[in-house]
Design a protein around this motif. Structure first.
Motif, PDB file in Angstrom:
ATOM      1  N   GLY A 240       0.842  -1.177   0.000  1.00 54.60           N
ATOM      2  CA  GLY A 240       0.000   0.000   0.000  1.00 54.60           C
ATOM      3  C   GLY A 240       0.880   1.231   0.000  1.00 54.60           C
ATOM      4  O   GLY A 240       2.099   1.150  -0.202  1.00 54.60           O
ATOM      5  N   PRO A 241       0.311   2.404   0.258  1.00 50.39           N
ATOM      6  CA  PRO A 241       1.144   3.602   0.371  1.00 50.39           C
ATOM      7  C   PRO A 241       2.023   3.522   1.608  1.00 50.39           C
ATOM      8  O   PRO A 241       1.592   3.087   2.672  1.00 50.39           O
ATOM      9  CB  PRO A 241       0.113   4.736   0.492  1.00 50.39           C
ATOM     10  N   GLY A 242       3.278   3.928   1.469  1.00 51.53           N
ATOM     11  CA  GLY A 242       4.199   3.894   2.603  1.00 51.53           C
ATOM     12  C   GLY A 242       5.618   3.650   2.137  1.00 51.53           C
ATOM     13  O   GLY A 242       5.868   3.241   1.000  1.00 51.53           O
ATOM     14  N   MET A 243       6.570   3.882   3.028  1.00 50.39           N
ATOM     15  CA  MET A 243       7.981   3.696   2.719  1.00 50.39           C
ATOM     16  C   MET A 243       8.368   2.249   3.011  1.00 50.39           C
ATOM     17  O   MET A 243       9.134   1.937   3.928  1.00 50.39           O
ATOM     18  CB  MET A 243       8.829   4.672   3.528  1.00 50.39           C
ATOM     19  N   TYR A 244       7.818   1.349   2.224  1.00 47.07           N
ATOM     20  CA  TYR A 244       8.122  -0.069   2.383  1.00 47.07           C
ATOM     21  C   TYR A 244       7.882  -0.793   1.065  1.00 47.07           C
ATOM     22  O   TYR A 244       7.236  -0.272   0.155  1.00 47.07           O
ATOM     23  CB  TYR A 244       7.281  -0.697   3.506  1.00 47.07           C
ATOM     24  N   CYS A 245       8.424  -2.007   0.971  1.00 48.57           N
ATOM     25  CA  CYS A 245       8.163  -2.919  -0.141  1.00 48.57           C
ATOM     26  C   CYS A 245       7.560  -4.184   0.454  1.00 48.57           C
ATOM     27  O   CYS A 245       7.959  -4.597   1.544  1.00 48.57           O
ATOM     28  CB  CYS A 245       9.436  -3.295  -0.890  1.00 48.57           C
ATOM     29  N   GLY A 246       6.638  -4.803  -0.248  1.00 49.54           N
ATOM     30  CA  GLY A 246       6.011  -5.974   0.340  1.00 49.54           C
ATOM     31  C   GLY A 246       5.603  -7.027  -0.659  1.00 49.54           C
ATOM     32  O   GLY A 246       5.279  -6.745  -1.811  1.00 49.54           O
ATOM     33  N   GLN A 247       5.622  -8.267  -0.188  1.00 55.20           N
ATOM     34  CA  GLN A 247       5.094  -9.401  -0.934  1.00 55.20           C
ATOM     35  C   GLN A 247       4.468 -10.354   0.079  1.00 55.20           C
ATOM     36  O   GLN A 247       4.745 -10.289   1.276  1.00 55.20           O
ATOM     37  CB  GLN A 247       6.197 -10.101  -1.722  1.00 55.20           C
ATOM     38  N   THR A 248       3.609 -11.212  -0.404  1.00 53.02           N
ATOM     39  CA  THR A 248       2.979 -12.192   0.460  1.00 53.02           C
ATOM     40  C   THR A 248       2.987 -13.551  -0.220  1.00 53.02           C
ATOM     41  O   THR A 248       2.916 -13.638  -1.449  1.00 53.02           O
ATOM     42  CB  THR A 248       1.532 -11.784   0.808  1.00 53.02           C
ATOM     43  N   LEU A 269      -6.946 -13.993  13.788  1.00 51.31           N
ATOM     44  CA  LEU A 269      -6.561 -13.718  12.403  1.00 51.31           C
ATOM     45  C   LEU A 269      -7.689 -14.098  11.449  1.00 51.31           C
ATOM     46  O   LEU A 269      -8.383 -15.099  11.653  1.00 51.31           O
ATOM     47  CB  LEU A 269      -5.297 -14.497  12.041  1.00 51.31           C
ATOM     48  N   ASP A 270      -7.863 -13.323  10.385  1.00 53.88           N
ATOM     49  CA  ASP A 270      -8.878 -13.667   9.392  1.00 53.88           C
ATOM     50  C   ASP A 270      -8.343 -14.729   8.437  1.00 53.88           C
ATOM     51  O   ASP A 270      -7.220 -15.225   8.590  1.00 53.88           O
ATOM     52  CB  ASP A 270      -9.355 -12.418   8.652  1.00 53.88           C
ATOM     53  N   ASP A 271      -9.136 -15.083   7.432  1.00 55.59           N
ATOM     54  CA  ASP A 271      -8.765 -16.189   6.548  1.00 55.59           C
ATOM     55  C   ASP A 271      -7.492 -15.909   5.770  1.00 55.59           C
ATOM     56  O   ASP A 271      -6.685 -16.817   5.528  1.00 55.59           O
ATOM     57  CB  ASP A 271      -9.907 -16.514   5.582  1.00 55.59           C
ATOM     58  N   SER A 272      -7.248 -14.645   5.413  1.00 57.44           N
ATOM     59  CA  SER A 272      -6.054 -14.310   4.647  1.00 57.44           C
ATOM     60  C   SER A 272      -4.810 -14.321   5.532  1.00 57.44           C
ATOM     61  O   SER A 272      -3.804 -14.957   5.203  1.00 57.44           O
ATOM     62  CB  SER A 272      -6.217 -12.937   3.987  1.00 57.44           C
ATOM     63  N   ASP A 273      -4.860 -13.634   6.679  1.00 55.83           N
ATOM     64  CA  ASP A 273      -3.707 -13.604   7.580  1.00 55.83           C
ATOM     65  C   ASP A 273      -3.369 -15.001   8.099  1.00 55.83           C
ATOM     66  O   ASP A 273      -2.201 -15.350   8.267  1.00 55.83           O
ATOM     67  CB  ASP A 273      -3.978 -12.675   8.771  1.00 55.83           C
ATOM     68  N   ALA A 274      -4.393 -15.812   8.357  1.00 58.10           N
ATOM     69  CA  ALA A 274      -4.170 -17.145   8.922  1.00 58.10           C
ATOM     70  C   ALA A 274      -3.537 -18.098   7.924  1.00 58.10           C
ATOM     71  O   ALA A 274      -2.943 -19.116   8.329  1.00 58.10           O
ATOM     72  CB  ALA A 274      -5.490 -17.721   9.427  1.00 58.10           C
ATOM     73  N   ALA A 275      -3.607 -17.786   6.626  1.00 57.15           N
ATOM     74  CA  ALA A 275      -3.092 -18.693   5.606  1.00 57.15           C
ATOM     75  C   ALA A 275      -1.802 -18.205   4.968  1.00 57.15           C
ATOM     76  O   ALA A 275      -1.212 -18.923   4.156  1.00 57.15           O
ATOM     77  CB  ALA A 275      -4.146 -18.886   4.509  1.00 57.15           C
ATOM     78  N   SER A 276      -1.330 -17.005   5.346  1.00 57.61           N
ATOM     79  CA  SER A 276      -0.303 -16.329   4.553  1.00 57.61           C
ATOM     80  C   SER A 276       0.971 -16.047   5.329  1.00 57.61           C
ATOM     81  O   SER A 276       0.982 -16.016   6.559  1.00 57.61           O
ATOM     82  CB  SER A 276      -0.854 -14.994   4.023  1.00 57.61           C
ATOM     83  N   GLY A 277       2.028 -15.814   4.566  1.00 63.56           N
ATOM     84  CA  GLY A 277       3.254 -15.235   5.089  1.00 63.56           C
ATOM     85  C   GLY A 277       3.418 -13.852   4.509  1.00 63.56           C
ATOM     86  O   GLY A 277       3.365 -13.672   3.280  1.00 63.56           O
ATOM     87  N   ARG A 278       3.572 -12.835   5.355  1.00 60.82           N
ATOM     88  CA  ARG A 278       3.737 -11.448   4.907  1.00 60.82           C
ATOM     89  C   ARG A 278       5.204 -11.077   5.025  1.00 60.82           C
ATOM     90  O   ARG A 278       5.820 -11.250   6.078  1.00 60.82           O
ATOM     91  CB  ARG A 278       2.915 -10.499   5.772  1.00 60.82           C
ATOM     92  N   PHE A 279       5.769 -10.536   3.940  1.00 62.13           N
ATOM     93  CA  PHE A 279       7.199 -10.228   3.904  1.00 62.13           C
ATOM     94  C   PHE A 279       7.361  -8.759   3.525  1.00 62.13           C
ATOM     95  O   PHE A 279       7.104  -8.369   2.386  1.00 62.13           O
ATOM     96  CB  PHE A 279       7.907 -11.151   2.911  1.00 62.13           C
ATOM     97  N   VAL A 280       7.773  -7.951   4.503  1.00 64.64           N
ATOM     98  CA  VAL A 280       7.815  -6.500   4.340  1.00 64.64           C
ATOM     99  C   VAL A 280       9.222  -5.999   4.601  1.00 64.64           C
ATOM    100  O   VAL A 280       9.807  -6.273   5.667  1.00 64.64           O
ATOM    101  CB  VAL A 280       6.825  -5.825   5.313  1.00 64.64           C
ATOM    102  N   ALA A 281       9.778  -5.273   3.644  1.00 72.92           N
ATOM    103  CA  ALA A 281      11.052  -4.571   3.817  1.00 72.92           C
ATOM    104  C   ALA A 281      10.716  -3.113   4.102  1.00 72.92           C
ATOM    105  O   ALA A 281      10.335  -2.360   3.203  1.00 72.92           O
ATOM    106  CB  ALA A 281      11.916  -4.691   2.566  1.00 72.92           C
ATOM    107  N   LEU A 282      10.834  -2.734   5.365  1.00 77.98           N
ATOM    108  CA  LEU A 282      10.485  -1.383   5.812  1.00 77.98           C
ATOM    109  C   LEU A 282      11.705  -0.492   5.645  1.00 77.98           C
ATOM    110  O   LEU A 282      12.725  -0.679   6.312  1.00 77.98           O
ATOM    111  CB  LEU A 282      10.022  -1.439   7.266  1.00 77.98           C
ATOM    112  N   PHE A 283      11.608   0.457   4.754  1.00 77.07           N
ATOM    113  CA  PHE A 283      12.742   1.292   4.383  1.00 77.07           C
ATOM    114  C   PHE A 283      13.169   2.194   5.538  1.00 77.07           C
ATOM    115  O   PHE A 283      12.324   2.815   6.190  1.00 77.07           O
ATOM    116  CB  PHE A 283      12.344   2.159   3.172  1.00 77.07           C
TER     117      PHE A 283
END
Length: 433
Positions: A240-248, A269-283
């Motif tokens: 989303g908007p912000g000083m970061y890069c992300g993939q899931t 956690l909802d169905d998406s968070d419970a099934a996923s890995g979130r990978f965020v590089a916070l600048f």
């Protein structure tokens, strides 16, 4: 050092080939990773102005604790007092002496080792020995507190910025707090078993480590075992908007290996968070690998153009892993997870050190980025260019987020189980159309 005579990295022209649209973007020039003069400039213009992750909030949660950190070539202090978290330059107001060399307990008083000026934990000068013997009319102790710096907390992290013109941390983070809100990171903590934190000394530039985290082009060849649980076709953008890069990764797979799925997940956690890995590089210097049951957090500390410390920590939601005595079964599960992450990180370190050697000793000109896999790098490169070229961060434009649907994607369909924030955005966009 790279074979480069470039000295104009504070100009827009130096970054031009990396600031285009993704389908025509190139990697960064070798000097960005290998030139010590660039590193020196970067310390001032990038780390000296950005919101830099410097510590876990838990490290300075109790009054009387003092942390010492280096930010943009400056030494800073972090303290906790009854007034809350504080950040200050590590320099006495008398004649500038370093106040502390390393993390320590201070019993709520910071003492200069040279002439014993005393400061409270909130930075106020409370004693200047012998100044009353020959009074000075121009001396008022309230004028000589420690020099404060901007210090804020989000989730598990403490951030500082040395630049008054940098946008507030809430603007810097963009939608990330909302995007990750369901995990309730404020209540996550370290494991109460050994092995939860480790520091790696890496012979590579910090940007190579951040870039490696942000892209998954290398996954099948560098991480064949990781690719079994974080499959390439299951990767989607998470920006989303912000000083970061992300993939899931959606879903995280347990069919061939279940190393990430052995620990109890967070509640709520909802169905998406419970099934996923979130990978965020916070600048610029923090990476968050968030799974339903744990987080592998990495804070990068640049030491030179070709050397970086990785400070790695496992964090867990409230529950049995943060209890005083986890069961033997949980300890074993954590060891499976911990060992898998260390194996993956060792592979990343090896390839990044090899990249550093090739860039430094070979110095080939930068090549084109792969649109399907390396869009987060292009976003990261543009943020780097902004910090290195803008005369003031008051002019900084926060990167916008991906729009709902597939319009911003390259070579993949939209996430089949999108995060809640993206479902809301898509619903809103549909309602407007």
């Amino acid at each position: 050092m790279a074979n480069s005579t470039v000295t104009d990295w504070e100009t827009a022209e130096f970054w031009a080939r990396s600031r285009t649209e993704m389908t025509s973007a190139y990697a960064l020039p070798p000097a960005v990773y290998a030139d010590e003069d660039f590193f020196g400039s970067e310390q001032v213009r990038l780390f000296g102005r950005a919101w830099v992750g410097v510590a876990l909030a838990a490290e300075v949660a109790q009054p009387g604790r003092l942390l010492v950190r280096s930010v943009g070539g400056r030494s800073v202090l972090l303290t906790r007092s009854d007034a809350g978290l504080g950040g200050f330059l590590n320099s006495c107001r008398h004649r500038g002496t370093e106040l502390a060399e390393a993390d320590c307990d201070i019993a709520n008083t910071i003492r200069c080792p040279y002439h014993r000026w005393h400061y409270s934990a909130d930075g106020q000068l409370v004693a200047a020995p012998f100044f009353d013997e020959v009074p000075r009319e121009d001396f008022d102790m309230t004028d000589y507190g420690l020099i404060p710096i901007r210090t804020e907390v989000w989730g598990p992290l403490v951030f500082v910025s040395l630049d008054a013109d940098a946008p507030p941390l809430r603007i810097w983070l963009g939608d990330l707090p909302e995007r990750l809100a369901a995990y309730d990171f404020e209540n996550w903590g370290p494991a109460s078993v050994p092995g939860g934190s480790r520091t790696f000394d890496v012979a590579a530039n910090w940007k190579l480590l951040a870039e490696n985290f942000a892209e998954y082009y290398h996954l099948p060849w560098v991480h064949p075992e990781l690719a079994k649980v974080s499959r390439v076709p299951d990767h989607y953008r998470y920006q989303g908007p912000g000083m970061y890069c992300g993939q899931t990764t959606t879903p995280v797979s347990g069919e061939e290996r279940d190393d990430w799925l052995t620990l109890p997940p967070a509640a709520g956690l909802d169905d998406s968070d419970a099934a996923s890995g979130r990978f965020v590089a916070l600048f610029p210097n923090v990476t968050l690998a968030v799974l339903p049951s744990h987080m592998f957090l990495m804070r990068l500390e640049p030491l030179s153009a070709g050397r970086t410390l990785e400070h790695c920590t496992f964090l867990f939601p409230p529950g049995p892993m943060t209890d005083a005595e986890p069961s033997a079964e949980l300890r074993e599960s954590f060891e499976i997870t911990r060992r898998f992450w260390i194996e993956v990180n060792d592979e990343d370190i090896d390839i990044c050190e090899r990249a550093q050697r090739g860039i430094s000793a070979g110095g080939a000109p930068p090549g084109p980025l792969a649109p399907r896999f390396e869009e987060p790098l292009n976003r990261f490169h543009k943020m780097t260019a902004d910090l290195m070229t803008l005369p003031s961060l008051a002019e900084l434009e926060i990167p916008r987020g991906d729009r709902p649907g597939s319009v911003d994607l390259f070579g993949s369909e939209p996430n089949p189980v999108p995060p809640a924030i993206e479902r809301i955005q898509a619903s809103t966009a549909t309602g407007r159309s």
